[in-house]
Design an enzyme around this catalytic site. Structure first.
Site, short mmCIF file in Angstrom:
data_model
loop_
_atom_site.label_atom_id
_atom_site.label_comp_id
_atom_site.label_asym_id
_atom_site.label_seq_id
_atom_site.Cartn_x
_atom_site.Cartn_y
_atom_site.Cartn_z
N LYS A 1 35.67 78.99 44.17
CA LYS A 1 35.71 78.32 45.44
C LYS A 1 35.30 78.79 46.82
O LYS A 1 34.65 78.35 47.72
CB LYS A 1 37.31 77.97 45.49
CG LYS A 1 37.59 76.96 46.91
CD LYS A 1 39.13 76.16 46.69
CE LYS A 1 39.17 75.33 48.11
NZ LYS A 1 40.31 74.69 48.00
N HIS B 1 45.12 61.04 42.87
CA HIS B 1 45.90 60.64 44.24
C HIS B 1 46.33 59.33 43.94
O HIS B 1 47.54 59.00 44.35
CB HIS B 1 44.86 60.76 45.31
CG HIS B 1 44.84 61.92 46.02
ND1 HIS B 1 43.72 62.23 46.94
CD2 HIS B 1 45.54 62.86 45.94
CE1 HIS B 1 43.49 63.64 47.28
NE2 HIS B 1 45.06 64.09 46.51
N HIS C 1 51.69 66.94 42.14
CA HIS C 1 50.30 66.91 42.55
C HIS C 1 49.17 67.36 41.47
O HIS C 1 48.25 66.59 41.02
CB HIS C 1 49.94 67.54 43.87
CG HIS C 1 48.49 67.61 44.39
ND1 HIS C 1 47.94 66.50 44.62
CD2 HIS C 1 47.63 68.49 44.20
CE1 HIS C 1 46.58 66.75 45.01
NE2 HIS C 1 46.38 67.92 44.61
N ASN D 1 36.81 67.90 44.62
CA ASN D 1 37.63 66.75 44.42
C ASN D 1 37.64 66.28 43.03
O ASN D 1 38.28 64.86 42.87
CB ASN D 1 37.39 65.64 45.40
CG ASN D 1 37.51 66.10 46.88
OD1 ASN D 1 38.54 66.84 47.43
ND2 ASN D 1 36.67 65.64 47.92
N ARG E 1 30.79 70.78 48.59
CA ARG E 1 32.51 71.04 48.42
C ARG E 1 33.19 69.69 48.06
O ARG E 1 34.39 69.76 47.30
CB ARG E 1 33.03 71.10 49.85
CG ARG E 1 34.52 71.49 50.03
CD ARG E 1 34.93 72.08 51.11
NE ARG E 1 36.36 72.55 51.17
CZ ARG E 1 37.23 73.06 51.98
NH1 ARG E 1 36.44 73.73 53.10
NH2 ARG E 1 38.28 73.31 51.75
N GLU F 1 44.67 72.73 38.67
CA GLU F 1 43.57 73.03 39.50
C GLU F 1 42.73 73.91 38.96
O GLU F 1 41.52 74.15 39.16
CB GLU F 1 44.10 73.53 40.82
CG GLU F 1 44.73 72.51 41.72
CD GLU F 1 43.77 71.45 42.28
OE1 GLU F 1 42.67 71.61 42.17
OE2 GLU F 1 44.32 70.40 43.15
N1 GLY Z 1 41.07 70.93 47.62
C1 GLY Z 1 39.79 70.60 48.00
C2 GLY Z 1 39.25 71.46 49.05
O1 GLY Z 1 39.61 72.50 49.40
O2 GLY Z 1 37.81 71.08 49.33
#
Ligand code: GLY
Length: 354
Positions: free
Chosen positions: A205, A230, A242, A223, A219, A170
């Site tokens: 983020k 996925h 994941h 992804n 946002r 991530e």
């Molecule tokens: N994991 C992606 C989000 O929080 O939008």
């Protein structure tokens, strides 16, 4: 250390080495904690509210039925509207606890204390809560931002190395969204995950979810790697963690971007990406197993085809670019076929040659 977040941001974000009781809620509160962390919590001198729930929730129990006894428990205490719920655990536990907090009395405040790198780097921030339905992951949920996020790195000490490495993907995703090739390449090297990387990912983020809390536009960039990821995760029967699936999805997205005519990626990025992902090759499902899962993507749009024939599916794809922010494109799921084949040949050349 408190991280700088945009003015008016719903969540205060703290990154600490060891837990600090001063950051727990001031008024009435209760806890939903991962049972495996109870000893570490108590050893750290943290208080245990009398109505705490210490639970063990496997990935396959990320279901609405799991939170119903929690809600009944809170109603029996009773927990009042001004109370705060504290979630202590990884992404499954925090997604479910946040969901329960959003439902109880139509919404009570909550704090999240993420204890896995995956949750610290992504899941805990941004207010997405959720549970899975039989039809797919996270198909039910609410946007309910926690008041406070407290990430304590001492909880990572007890994680098996595979679960720690899982969270690294991530972080690498965050670098690729921004086109930061040097940062991505640094994180792909061998060596421990560094705290400043987590800090940088959380700060990025926070900005994105503050500008677009409901995922109406920007946002969606978060992804990146998740479309193919996925599908590979599900098609592996969840043998892939994941983060590992997202790592494979990131390589797939780089290859799709090239396939779509965007700027090619340098070997300084692709080579270490492939080297790190190669051990996962045995769990990369063949294309026919991936296609139906891609078409069922949560973000897929189904509509009439150009001549009015039965439905044509389009999926939202995030395409990374070296040196520039990623872009969004709506494509048919079949667009992933060639990148999937290239991914397999890069990871597992001997199988493809055989
Ligand atoms: N994991 C992606 C989000 O929080 O939008």
């Amino acid at each position: 250390m408190r991280l700088a977040t945009p003015p008016g941001f719903a969540t205060e974000v703290f990154l600490l080495e060891a837990p600090d009781g001063d950051l727990l809620p001031d008024g009435a509160w209760t806890l939903v904690g991962d049972l495996r962390l109870r000893d570490a919590w108590i050893r750290a001198g943290m208080p245990e509210p009398s109505h705490a729930l210490w639970v063990s929730v496997p990935e396959e129990e990320k279901k609405l039925r799991t939170v119903i006894p929690w809600l009944e428990h809170w109603a029996g205490v009773p927990l009042h509207r001004d109370a705060t719920v504290v979630a202590l655990g990884g992404g499954v536990l925090s997604d479910l606890t946040g969901l329960a907090a959003s439902l109880y009395l139509r919404g009570v405040a909550w704090q999240v204390w993420p204890t896995t790198l995956l949750a610290m780097a992504d899941a805990a921030l941004g207010g997405k809560t959720g549970a899975d339905l039989a039809a797919g992951k996270n198909l039910v949920g609410a946007f309910h931002p926690p008041r406070r996020l407290v990430a304590c790195t001492s909880f990572l000490d007890g994680l098996p190395p595979r679960h720690l490495e899982n969270g690294r993907w991530e972080l690498i995703k965050t670098a690729l969204i921004q086109g930061e090739m040097d940062w991505a390449a640094e994180m792909l090297q061998d060596g421990p995950v560094k705290l400043p990387w987590v800090e940088r990912a959380l700060a990025f983020k926070a900005g994105v979810v503050h500008r677009d809390p409901r995922e109406a536009g920007e946002r969606r960039l978060l992804n990146l790697g998740h479309t193919l990821g996925h599908a590979l995760e599900a098609a592996s029967g969840y043998h892939l963690l994941h983060g590992e699936a997202i790592g494979l999805g990131l390589l797939g997205a780089c290859l799709l971007a090239e396939e779509q005519g965007l700027k090619p990626f340098p070997a300084s990025l692709l080579d270490p990406l492939v080297r790190r992902l190669a051990p996962l090759a045995p769990w990369v499902a063949p294309w026919p197993a991936c296609l139906p899962l891609l078409a069922r993507d949560k973000k897929a749009r189904h509509g009439a085809g150009p001549t009015g024939e039965a439905s044509a599916t389009e999926i939202h794809c995030i395409l990374p670019r070296p040196g520039e922010p990623a872009v969004q494109r709506v494509l048919a799921p079949q667009a992933w076929e060639t990148p999937h084949a290239r991914l397999l040949s890069l990871l597992h050349p001997e199988i493809v040659r055989a």
